[in-house]
Design an enzyme around this catalytic site. Structure first.
Site, PDB file in Angstrom:
ATOM      1  N   HIS A 135       8.020  46.332 107.087  1.00 52.66           N
ATOM      2  CA  HIS A 135       8.911  46.404 105.934  1.00 52.66           C
ATOM      3  C   HIS A 135       8.124  46.832 104.699  1.00 52.66           C
ATOM      4  O   HIS A 135       8.593  47.655 103.900  1.00 52.66           O
ATOM      5  CB  HIS A 135       9.564  45.042 105.703  1.00 52.66           C
ATOM      6  N   ARG A 238      21.951  47.337  98.379  1.00 50.89           N
ATOM      7  CA  ARG A 238      22.043  45.998  98.975  1.00 50.89           C
ATOM      8  C   ARG A 238      22.064  44.996  97.840  1.00 50.89           C
ATOM      9  O   ARG A 238      21.120  44.922  97.073  1.00 50.89           O
ATOM     10  CB  ARG A 238      20.836  45.735  99.867  1.00 50.89           C
ATOM     11  N   GLU A 419      24.836  46.051 113.339  1.00 50.09           N
ATOM     12  CA  GLU A 419      23.441  45.639 113.490  1.00 50.09           C
ATOM     13  C   GLU A 419      23.237  44.559 114.539  1.00 50.09           C
ATOM     14  O   GLU A 419      22.162  43.968 114.619  1.00 50.09           O
ATOM     15  CB  GLU A 419      22.841  45.227 112.142  1.00 50.09           C
ATOM     16  N   THR A 441      19.690  49.787 111.777  1.00 51.12           N
ATOM     17  CA  THR A 441      18.899  49.897 113.014  1.00 51.12           C
ATOM     18  C   THR A 441      17.689  48.977 113.036  1.00 51.12           C
ATOM     19  O   THR A 441      17.121  48.763 114.104  1.00 51.12           O
ATOM     20  CB  THR A 441      18.475  51.357 113.270  1.00 51.12           C
ATOM     21  N   ASN A 442      17.287  48.431 111.899  1.00 52.54           N
ATOM     22  CA  ASN A 442      16.175  47.477 111.972  1.00 52.54           C
ATOM     23  C   ASN A 442      16.591  46.215 112.708  1.00 52.54           C
ATOM     24  O   ASN A 442      15.936  45.803 113.670  1.00 52.54           O
ATOM     25  CB  ASN A 442      15.666  47.126 110.573  1.00 52.54           C
ATOM     26  N   ASP A 443      17.681  45.607 112.254  1.00 48.39           N
ATOM     27  CA  ASP A 443      18.150  44.407 112.942  1.00 48.39           C
ATOM     28  C   ASP A 443      18.581  44.723 114.365  1.00 48.39           C
ATOM     29  O   ASP A 443      18.288  43.979 115.297  1.00 48.39           O
ATOM     30  CB  ASP A 443      19.301  43.762 112.163  1.00 48.39           C
ATOM     31  N   CYS A 505      21.745  53.310 107.972  1.00 47.74           N
ATOM     32  CA  CYS A 505      20.858  52.933 106.863  1.00 47.74           C
ATOM     33  C   CYS A 505      19.463  52.691 107.418  1.00 47.74           C
ATOM     34  O   CYS A 505      19.335  52.273 108.548  1.00 47.74           O
ATOM     35  CB  CYS A 505      21.265  51.586 106.286  1.00 47.74           C
TER      36      CYS A 505
END
Lengths: 549, 549
Positions: A135, A238, A419, A441-443, A505
């Site tokens: 991150h 966000r 997500e 796509t991170n989660d 995102c």
């Protein structure tokens, strides 16, 4: 033929190493444009011949003669660009260096979460053991700070860097060359971009071919303006990032601990958010501002230091030990899989309504007259169609109240973050209740691979990548399983609701593999950090040329 | 017609409430068997007319005249059966009560992880706020301890239970009726099962119709024997449960902290495991014993109390502060998504090889001569085909060594846990490298829904269930999204490797919905706790009758 040119150019770029500089790119593009003008090649072929790094070299400062510089160390490129300053090993010396008017290149092992609020102080970052897909690295890209990671054969002591090229100390002058992956000795001459003829032309070509619309990740009006200037056609803020400012954090902590049951606190928060949203809408005009409601795990907001807890307890009028045990009871074994996003919004509905009201009221503010703003609300961490239905009903209630108060109707759009694997797998059930979706796509990657991004890199992910146990870092490149979920999701969703707009995102959509996948899966939009917008537009055009829809 | 009878019987069971007792079941089954004998109904119809609870009433003690007893409180049934004892609110009084020869009904708010090792002390458990799908509740079923949760209108103080029926104290005599969901006053007469004519007949019928083979969850020979006696045709032990015994835990902690790099410690562990496995193989003979290698998050094994750390540090010959920081560095933000299962085995390969060697050596032990034992090895937390290939190679190396040492070849089977969405989605890639798979639906559910089972119930899952935001508790009933993943997995896998055997571990397969889904998805085996085996066999038969393959 086009594919061939494209592959050859990628291949040449991949194998033959030559230092990259603005000079090179300028020569290459001048020739290319001439050929197009003289109709020796088609525009599509010209678009395919342009590299990501060509655009970045047009956009960002770069070392003029990289081959002539003295190297301190070589590392992986985490964020491109070039910058100069003095090496700083010790953050306690930061103020002194800044007072002396020095630019700073921070040398560190890791970029910890606590460091993120200091990043704006740095001209460059040399992060020796930082996970290249962390991150923190993504934040360096958002802030556009040239950054290198994982240098080869480097040892860092408290105030020295020992490398194959020598020993370098705190305070030494250096240049960070984020195009060639090198930390250089002294201040070497930089090219700083001035003319944007090339960029304008490429952007025009890109928009002509691309099917994907490119949005920017921006949390405030300043970042939105930047994204817009880079060519973004929308932004995805966000809301929680707006709460991390110290004076707001205290207020927000009180709201959380009171489960949103104090109207005065909520109203104060609403006014703060509303002001932010008005600024965002002012900046973006009729371009979509897709505002994501409260998302992260609760514990990220809560204090753990005794003194902060004491102030909070006094302010809330409850005994310290009671507050401590309340904060403790909010701790979670696996916060990524815990009480966050829509789960928090549904169990504290007044916070949800406060946020929605702030968005609606902002969108109808008199100062936006004639801007035709359509508010977009995004609900995070959805797992079920029932959640969407309940939220949708609450949003509509707030809408009716605001609409009545302002004396007119106005359109709004409700969307969700995709997500969780469940939401993707049951997308058909969710489809009737949403206007748009945005993949987080991170989660999604974290859940699909059971990987906790923050702390798996050192423990085993690096080992996995080194040994080929995973073919690519799933937090950099969209993983094949995640791609499959995205495919299942989009095809089921469109079968039920063909009007739904599909976006993504996060960093995955900043990279070539990601942009190509999104194009091929029929997405409408992709979001990336502001400075990547021109690159992503090019990639979207290349994807459309190679794989026409 | 069959389906109709079945639905009618389910409907009647669901709506009309009558106290359940052995007497009732006995009458019902006597009539049913008579009708079959007189060819008034077909055997298949008889099988459909038998209820889960009929079998449980045949298997377990029950209250003889439930309608005549005085009620203390009513709650949800977490584990069936009936037991008698004194109410115990205070575990510090446990020893005294036991010395007086008292059976204990434990009254508690929650069953914490630390309590699990005391559960064998209790004849019954009345757990006021425990999540009915928690791990602890599953353990009560494995231990077969009648248990109720979430009673209505009950307040518990330190030593009193205040209910709509009165106030009851620590030490009061009571009966827990786990068939009718009641805590009763005093010791009321129980029926304790003696004759198993009914059970034998039902088991025979069930096996005739069922496509699914039923295995038992059992971690040691004693539990395996129990499962076998209940009719299981295989067991699925988890090796880490063998490490939780205090004297072994210390040894295992040393192995973990040394990353398996101390041969003497590993050898000691290997001998302990080997002895366990020999016992298991002795008990199960040619029935499969599918041994799952090390699975849980590391932190579950590591000590945090100062005094335990001190002993460990001394024993390892390292300074305490170094050990503390090492243990700290192993902490994880989201341990469920962290360094566990195959990730741990691959980064500490000597632990993997130790476990595999123990299994192979045990399977070839002279005392097992003529038992035709085929060792089955199960790798947990798989996400990629590459992981399976690397593990498979290591297993084969150990096999070659053991085979050479014992002077003969022998068959073995390698399987994996299917417990991540990625493994399910990419099952086709994994298929060529496995002999069998076993779904771990607890982890798979956790990842698919982004739910951390241990701590979401109170925080929002209960709210979600109450409000219909999820239609059923996904940790009790297989979730529709998980079912979809299972379907994708099985169909892709069988396309590539039609020989692969498909099974499922964990509580989901103990319940009707789960058994029906597994039958319909073409599974070969289902595993459940020993005492549920006869019930699951019946459910498997009912599934096969209603949905013939």
């Amino acid at each position: 033929m086009r594919l061939l040119i494209f592959l050859v150019s990628v291949f040449c770029f991949g194998c033959g190493y030559a230092e990259q500089s603005f000079e090179q790119v300028s020569t290459k593009l001048t020739e290319l444009f001439k050929k197009v003008e003289q109709q020796q090649i088609a525009v599509a072929d010209a678009v395919l011949a342009i590299e990501e790094s060509d655009i970045e070299l047009l956009l960002k400062p770069s070392v003029i003669n990289p081959e002539e510089a003295n190297i301190i160390a070589e590392g992986q490129i985490a964020c491109t660009g070039a910058s100069q300053g003095v090496l700083c090993f010790d953050l306690s010396d930061l103020d002194r260096l800044k007072k002396e008017g020095k630019e700073i290149i921070w040398v560190t092992d890791y970029i910890k979460n606590d460091d993120l609020c200091h990043l704006h102080n740095f001209a460059g970052i040399f992060a020796i053991n930082e996970d290249p897909s962390s991150h923190a690295i993504i934040v360096t890209r958002v802030y556009n700070i040239p950054c290198l990671t994982l240098p080869a054969n480097v040892v860092k002591t408290d105030n020295e860097l020992i490398t194959p090229y020598g020993i370098y100390k705190h305070g030494d002058e250096a240049t960070l060359d984020g195009f060639n992956g090198r930390l250089l000795l002294g201040k070497v001459p930089l090219h700083v971009h001035s003319d944007d003829t090339f960029l304008k032309k490429i952007s025009e070509w890109s928009e002509h071919f691309a099917n994907l619309e490119v949005h920017g990740n921006a949390d405030c009006a300043k970042e939105a303006k930047e994204a817009l200037d880079y060519g973004a056609r929308g932004v995805d803020p966000r809301t929680e990032h707006m709460f991390f400012l110290p004076e707001r954090l205290h207020l927000f902590r009180k709201a959380i601990l009171l489960k949103g049951e104090n109207a005065a606190i909520l109203d104060e928060l609403k006014e703060l958010q509303k002001a932010d949203f008005i600024d965002l809408f002012q900046t973006m005009g009729s371009y979509p501002v897709k505002i994501r409601l409260l998302d992260p795990p609760l514990h990220e907001f809560l204090p753990h230091q005794e003194e902060v807890l004491a102030v909070l307890a006094e302010d809330l009028g409850i005994p310290l030990d009671k507050l401590v045990s309340q904060v403790k009871s909010l701790n979670e074994a696996n916060p990524m899989m815990g009480h966050r996003g829509v789960r928090l919004l549904l169990t504290s509905p007044s916070i949800l309504k406060m946020q929605v009201r702030a968005i609606f009221e902002a969108s109808q503010h008199p100062s936006l007259e004639g801007k035709s703003v359509t508010p977009h609300i995004v609900i995070p961490m959805i797992i079920s169609s029932e959640e969407v239905q309940v939220v949708s009903q609450m949003v509509e209630e707030v809408y009716q109240e605001v609409s009545h108060a302002v004396g007119k109707t106005f359109p709004y759009r409700l969307g969700i973050m995709m997500e969780t694997p469940r939401a993707c797998l049951l997308a058909g059930e969710i489809a009737p209740y949403v206007d748009f979706i945005s993949f987080g796509t991170n989660d999604l990657t974290g859940q699909t691979l059971a990987l906790s991004r923050g702390d798996v890199y050192d423990k085993f992910l690096k080992f996995y990548l080194d040994k080929g146990l995973l073919k690519a870092d799933p937090f950099s490149e969209i993983d094949p399983a995640v791609k499959k979920l995205m495919h299942i999701c989009v095809s089921q969703m469109r079968k039920i609701n063909s009007d739904v707009t599909v976006g993504i995102c996060g960093e995955h959509a900043s990279q070539k593999v990601g942009v190509f996948i999104c194009h091929q899966l029929g997405f409408d939009t992709v979001s990336c950090s502001a400075a990547r917008v021109p690159v992503v537009k090019l990639l979207a055009a290349q994807a459309a040329i190679i794989h026409p829809r």
